[in-house]
Design a protein around this motif. Structure first.
Motif, PDB file in Angstrom:
ATOM      1  N   ILE A   1       0.859  -1.185   0.000  1.00 17.10           N
ATOM      2  CA  ILE A   1       0.000   0.000   0.000  1.00 17.10           C
ATOM      3  C   ILE A   1       0.893   1.232   0.000  1.00 17.10           C
ATOM      4  O   ILE A   1       1.692   1.421   0.928  1.00 17.10           O
ATOM      5  N   ILE A   2       0.773   2.040  -1.030  1.00 18.80           N
ATOM      6  CA  ILE A   2       1.538   3.277  -1.142  1.00 18.80           C
ATOM      7  C   ILE A   2       0.565   4.428  -0.942  1.00 18.80           C
ATOM      8  O   ILE A   2      -0.422   4.547  -1.672  1.00 18.80           O
ATOM      9  N   THR A   3       0.853   5.270   0.050  1.00 15.38           N
ATOM     10  CA  THR A   3      -0.056   6.343   0.439  1.00 15.38           C
ATOM     11  C   THR A   3       0.678   7.672   0.484  1.00 15.38           C
ATOM     12  O   THR A   3       1.825   7.737   0.944  1.00 15.38           O
ATOM     13  N   ARG A   4       0.006   8.731   0.039  1.00 15.97           N
ATOM     14  CA  ARG A   4       0.562  10.074   0.175  1.00 15.97           C
ATOM     15  C   ARG A   4       0.350  10.539   1.617  1.00 15.97           C
ATOM     16  O   ARG A   4      -0.708  10.321   2.204  1.00 15.97           O
ATOM     17  N   THR A   5       1.386  11.136   2.211  1.00 15.29           N
ATOM     18  CA  THR A   5       1.299  11.727   3.544  1.00 15.29           C
ATOM     19  C   THR A   5       1.593  13.216   3.426  1.00 15.29           C
ATOM     20  O   THR A   5       1.955  13.697   2.346  1.00 15.29           O
ATOM     21  N   ASP A   6       1.484  13.940   4.527  1.00 14.18           N
ATOM     22  CA  ASP A   6       1.821  15.366   4.510  1.00 14.18           C
ATOM     23  C   ASP A   6       3.293  15.592   4.186  1.00 14.18           C
ATOM     24  O   ASP A   6       3.662  16.621   3.626  1.00 14.18           O
ATOM     25  N   ALA A   7       4.138  14.613   4.534  1.00 15.59           N
ATOM     26  CA  ALA A   7       5.582  14.770   4.350  1.00 15.59           C
ATOM     27  C   ALA A   7       6.138  14.048   3.124  1.00 15.59           C
ATOM     28  O   ALA A   7       7.306  14.222   2.789  1.00 15.59           O
ATOM     29  N   GLY A   8       5.345  13.210   2.459  1.00 19.80           N
ATOM     30  CA  GLY A   8       5.860  12.468   1.305  1.00 19.80           C
ATOM     31  C   GLY A   8       4.996  11.265   0.989  1.00 19.80           C
ATOM     32  O   GLY A   8       3.784  11.372   0.892  1.00 19.80           O
ATOM     33  N   LEU A   9       5.646  10.099   0.853  1.00 19.38           N
ATOM     34  CA  LEU A   9       4.928   8.856   0.569  1.00 19.38           C
ATOM     35  C   LEU A   9       5.232   7.831   1.650  1.00 19.38           C
ATOM     36  O   LEU A   9       6.291   7.856   2.276  1.00 19.38           O
ATOM     37  N   ARG A  10       4.306   6.907   1.836  1.00 20.57           N
ATOM     38  CA  ARG A  10       4.453   5.833   2.816  1.00 20.57           C
ATOM     39  C   ARG A  10       4.199   4.500   2.107  1.00 20.57           C
ATOM     40  O   ARG A  10       3.258   4.367   1.338  1.00 20.57           O
ATOM     41  N   LEU A  11       5.025   3.508   2.426  1.00 18.26           N
ATOM     42  CA  LEU A  11       4.822   2.134   1.953  1.00 18.26           C
ATOM     43  C   LEU A  11       4.519   1.268   3.159  1.00 18.26           C
ATOM     44  O   LEU A  11       5.258   1.284   4.147  1.00 18.26           O
ATOM     45  N   LYS A  12       3.443   0.504   3.080  1.00 18.78           N
ATOM     46  CA  LYS A  12       3.111  -0.469   4.123  1.00 18.78           C
ATOM     47  C   LYS A  12       2.875  -1.825   3.463  1.00 18.78           C
ATOM     48  O   LYS A  12       2.432  -1.914   2.314  1.00 18.78           O
ATOM     49  N   HIS A  13       3.174  -2.879   4.226  1.00 18.48           N
ATOM     50  CA  HIS A  13       2.988  -4.257   3.782  1.00 18.48           C
ATOM     51  C   HIS A  13       1.825  -4.847   4.576  1.00 18.48           C
ATOM     52  O   HIS A  13       1.926  -5.027   5.786  1.00 18.48           O
ATOM     53  N   ASP A  14       0.746  -5.132   3.884  1.00 20.94           N
ATOM     54  CA  ASP A  14      -0.467  -5.683   4.481  1.00 20.94           C
ATOM     55  C   ASP A  14      -0.426  -7.202   4.279  1.00 20.94           C
ATOM     56  O   ASP A  14      -0.410  -7.669   3.138  1.00 20.94           O
ATOM     57  N   HIS A  15      -0.361  -7.961   5.378  1.00 23.24           N
ATOM     58  CA  HIS A  15      -0.297  -9.429   5.293  1.00 23.24           C
ATOM     59  C   HIS A  15      -1.539 -10.031   5.938  1.00 23.24           C
ATOM     60  O   HIS A  15      -1.793  -9.817   7.119  1.00 23.24           O
ATOM     61  N   ARG A  16      -2.293 -10.821   5.153  1.00 18.66           N
ATOM     62  CA  ARG A  16      -3.509 -11.472   5.653  1.00 18.66           C
ATOM     63  C   ARG A  16      -3.635 -12.865   5.046  1.00 18.66           C
ATOM     64  O   ARG A  16      -3.210 -13.095   3.919  1.00 18.66           O
TER      65      ARG A  16
END
Length: 194
Positions: free
Chosen positions: A97-112
């Motif tokens: 999951i790549i998300t825009r934040t106030d400071a830049g971009l964030r990458l998270k790994h969603d495991h299910r």
């Protein structure tokens, strides 16, 4: 006395031209896209498409990935977030999951697991530390993920840096790198959507 109206007309014309120039601004900066905006736009351009990839690095730790069919599907697209499920063989538990934040971009790994239940490490990742480029963004591990790794006994992961690249019409890459030599890179062929 007749010069005053002419001078006033010239002054008015000069003021109008100056204001018009200020309103339009320099043509170079107008419409210029920040690297992270361009990166998200490149991801969104792939929305709805599926691509096959392969491990291009040689670390023996990645043998299971190297032997499996690797497939990513770009979906869940929005201007500020893109979700990319990543399947390793029959294991479909991963999603980036790549998300825009106030400071830049964030990458998270969603495991299910297949039922959607969280398993193992979950929602770990990091935020960009600089603007990067339209083609490449790097995500050093964040504090929340470090705490999760320490709690789970995976101290080796507390220095992770992930990266993604998007080269339109050519290649998408996902990387994991950490000091001490750990390096995994998977490249997906964008010329052959599945």
């Amino acid at each position: 006395m007749k010069i005053a109206p002419v001078a006033a007309a010239f002054a008015s014309l000069a003021l109008s031209l100056t204001l018009a120039a200020c309103a339009s601004g320099p043509s170079v900066s107008r419409g210029a896209e920040a690297p992270q905006d361009a990166f998200l736009a490149r991801l969104n351009a792939l929305c709805g498409q599926t691509f096959e990839g392969r491990v291009v690095t040689t670390d023996p730790a990645d043998d299971d990935f190297r032997k499996s069919r690797l497939v990513m599907q770009v979906r869940d697209c929005a201007a500020d977030e893109v979700g990319i499920p990543f399947a390793v063989g029959e294991d479909r538990s991963r999603r980036w999951i790549i998300t825009r934040t106030d400071a830049g971009l964030r990458l998270k790994h969603d495991h299910r697991d297949p039922a959607g239940v969280i398993h193992g490490y979950h929602m770990y990742g990091g935020d960009t530390a600089n603007a990067g480029t339209a083609g490449r963004q790097e995500f050093p591990v964040d504090r929340e993920s470090i705490d999760q790794f320490i709690k789970g006994g995976a101290q080796v992961s507390t220095t992770n840096v992930w990266a993604m690249e998007v080269h339109p019409g050519r290649m998408f890459a996902y990387e994991l790198r950490r000091p001490g030599g750990r390096f995994m890179r998977v490249e997906f062929d964008l010329t052959k959507p599945l």
